[in-house]
Write an enzyme that holds these catalytic residues in place. Structure first.
Site, PDB file in Angstrom:
ATOM      1  NE  ARG A  98      -3.747  -2.239   2.411  1.00  0.00           N
ATOM      2  CZ  ARG A  98      -3.497  -3.453   2.909  1.00  0.00           C
ATOM      3  NH1 ARG A  98      -2.321  -3.723   3.444  1.00  0.00           N
ATOM      4  NH2 ARG A  98      -4.416  -4.386   2.867  1.00  0.00           N
ATOM      5  CB  VAL A 128     -11.835   4.708   1.717  1.00  0.00           C
ATOM      6  CG1 VAL A 128     -11.757   3.205   1.491  1.00  0.00           C
ATOM      7  CG2 VAL A 128     -13.078   5.051   2.543  1.00  0.00           C
ATOM      8  CG  ASN A 130      -5.164   1.508   1.070  1.00  0.00           C
ATOM      9  OD1 ASN A 130      -5.088   1.766   2.258  1.00  0.00           O
ATOM     10  ND2 ASN A 130      -5.819   0.460   0.590  1.00  0.00           N
ATOM     11  N   PRO A 131      -2.336   4.670   0.630  1.00  0.00           N
ATOM     12  CG  PRO A 131      -0.136   5.204   1.214  1.00  0.00           C
ATOM     13  CD  PRO A 131      -1.092   5.280   0.091  1.00  0.00           C
ATOM     14  CB  VAL A 132      -6.114   4.364   4.738  1.00  0.00           C
ATOM     15  CG1 VAL A 132      -5.721   3.349   5.781  1.00  0.00           C
ATOM     16  CG2 VAL A 132      -7.290   5.188   5.201  1.00  0.00           C
ATOM     17  CG  ASP A 133      -2.343   4.140   8.520  1.00  0.00           C
ATOM     18  OD1 ASP A 133      -3.216   4.226   9.388  1.00  0.00           O
ATOM     19  OD2 ASP A 133      -1.996   3.052   7.999  1.00  0.00           O
ATOM     20  CG  ASP A 158      -6.166  -4.367   8.494  1.00  0.00           C
ATOM     21  OD1 ASP A 158      -5.716  -4.980   7.532  1.00  0.00           O
ATOM     22  OD2 ASP A 158      -6.275  -3.124   8.515  1.00  0.00           O
ATOM     23  CG  HIS A 185      -5.140  -0.534   6.078  1.00  0.00           C
ATOM     24  ND1 HIS A 185      -5.683  -1.774   6.298  1.00  0.00           N
ATOM     25  CD2 HIS A 185      -5.406  -0.234   4.784  1.00  0.00           C
ATOM     26  CE1 HIS A 185      -6.255  -2.202   5.182  1.00  0.00           C
ATOM     27  NE2 HIS A 185      -6.092  -1.285   4.244  1.00  0.00           N
TER      28      HIS A 185
END
Ligand code: NAD
Length: 321
Positions: A98, A128, A130-133, A158, A185
């Site tokens: 991701r 939503v 990605n990479p979502v963080d 997850d 995530h």
């Protein structure tokens, strides 16, 4: 971005805009409609024809199931939303992590936020893409909105896969299992085994009482399986969208219907476990104000160490992009 703190006093329209109406965005719209969670759903995409087609396709089933006013729109429709869901971006290729999508999707979501900020006055922004963080961190920074208004789905999917896998191993319904994955995530996600319960009973104690083997082997094997599930689905069918759409509906219900809940989602941390200046998942109280509180638990030392490793990993990506 300017923000109306009094929006909760306004009449709740349960209006949701979804920006990015590919597999994930359109499945979210479909699930929101079936569950009757939103009164109004606006679909926005750089590919206007595709957004229009998705809106019509979903709308045409409504006489028989679900309800919502659903249409394709543009950013001016985002001025009075209760919830804005961002899924715009490219999806993950086979064998790609991701984090490798970071630069492409930061560029795309930056463009989305620039357009959105011209009209935005209120509403939770749920990431939503990605990479979502990384994307959540960036959107929180760009918008400067109060902490928790912007948050990302993070490890909710997850955690759901974790609960599913434990349920399969125990041969019991998922409903009685409580457990969370925290951190990134992605590759450095962490299962918090110390807090997993079965009908309120700690999992080790539960397995002892029913005579089921539950050793470090199972504790390593289950999260390993969970971590690879996204990749496994992408290898099988090229994308994932149903699981995440269901998770988004769960969060949308908490936000739109003021049914505060707890889930492991990503938001900008403010000193939790000594971590700042990065977005990572922790179990959070989610309600009409988005992430209303991050819950601090007493973890085992190795869980805490792995969380710090997740922080380092994400920060090294943020320093690069
Ligand atoms: P997709 O390619 O099917 O859809 C992406 C959509 O974004 C397309 O319709 C595209 O036209 C649109 N888009 C691109 N640039 C845009 C822009 N500037 N403005 C508006 N729209 C734009 O991809 P997908 O399968 O729907 O996945 C979308 C994202 O969701 C990906 O980043 C994927 O990795 C992510 N995802 C996240 C999770 C999670 O757990 N957080 C799970 C699954 C997928």
């Amino acid at each position: 971005m300017p923000y109306s703190i009094n929006f909760l006093n306004n009449q709740y329209k349960r209006k949701v805009s979804i920006i990015g109406t590919g597999y994930v965005g359109s499945t979210i719209a479909y699930a929101l409609m079936l569950k009757e969670l939103a009164r109004e759903i606006v679909l926005i995409d750089i590919n206007k024809k595709s957004a229009k087609g998705e809106a019509l396709d979903i709308k045409h089933g409504i006489p028989y199931m679900g309800s919502a006013i659903i249409y394709d729109g543009d950013y001016s429709d985002c001025s009075d939303n209760d919830l804005i869901i961002i899924t715009a971006g490219r999806n993950r290729k086979t064998n790609e992590s991701r984090l490798e999508m970071a630069e492409d999707n930061i560029r795309i979501v930056n463009n989305v936020v620039n357009q959105l900020s011209k009209y935005y006055t209120k509403g939770i922004i749920l990431i939503v893409t990605n990479p979502v963080d990384i994307i959540t961190y960036k959107v929180a920074q760009w918008t400067g909105l109060p902490n928790g208004i912007v948050f990302g789905t993070g490890c909710i999917l997850d955690s759901s896969r974790f609960v599913n896998t434990i349920a399969d191993y125990l041969s019991i319904n998922t409903e009685v299992i409580n457990g969370a994955i925290v951190g990134e995530h992605g590759e450095s996600q962490i299962p918090i085994w110390t807090k997993v319960t079965v009908a309120g009973v700690p999992i080790d104690e539960y397995c002892d009482s029913i005579g089921l083997q539950f050793t470090q082997v199972e504790k390593d094997m289950i999260p390993q399986k969970v971590k690879g599930m996204g990749t496994e689905i992408i290898l099988d069918k090229g994308k994932t969208h149903y699981g995440i759409a269901t998770c988004v509906c769960y969060l949308a219900d908490a936000i739109l219907n003021r049914r505060a809940t707890i889930a492991s989602v990503t938001s900008l941390l403010e000193g939790e476990y000594g971590v700042n200046n990065v977005a990572l998942s922790l179990p959070c109280i989610i309600g009409s104000n988005g992430v209303e509180k991050r819950i601090i638990e007493r973890w085992a030392d190795n869980e805490l160490k792995l969380f710090k490793d997740s922080e380092k990993r994400l920060k090294s990506v943020l320093a690069r992009v």
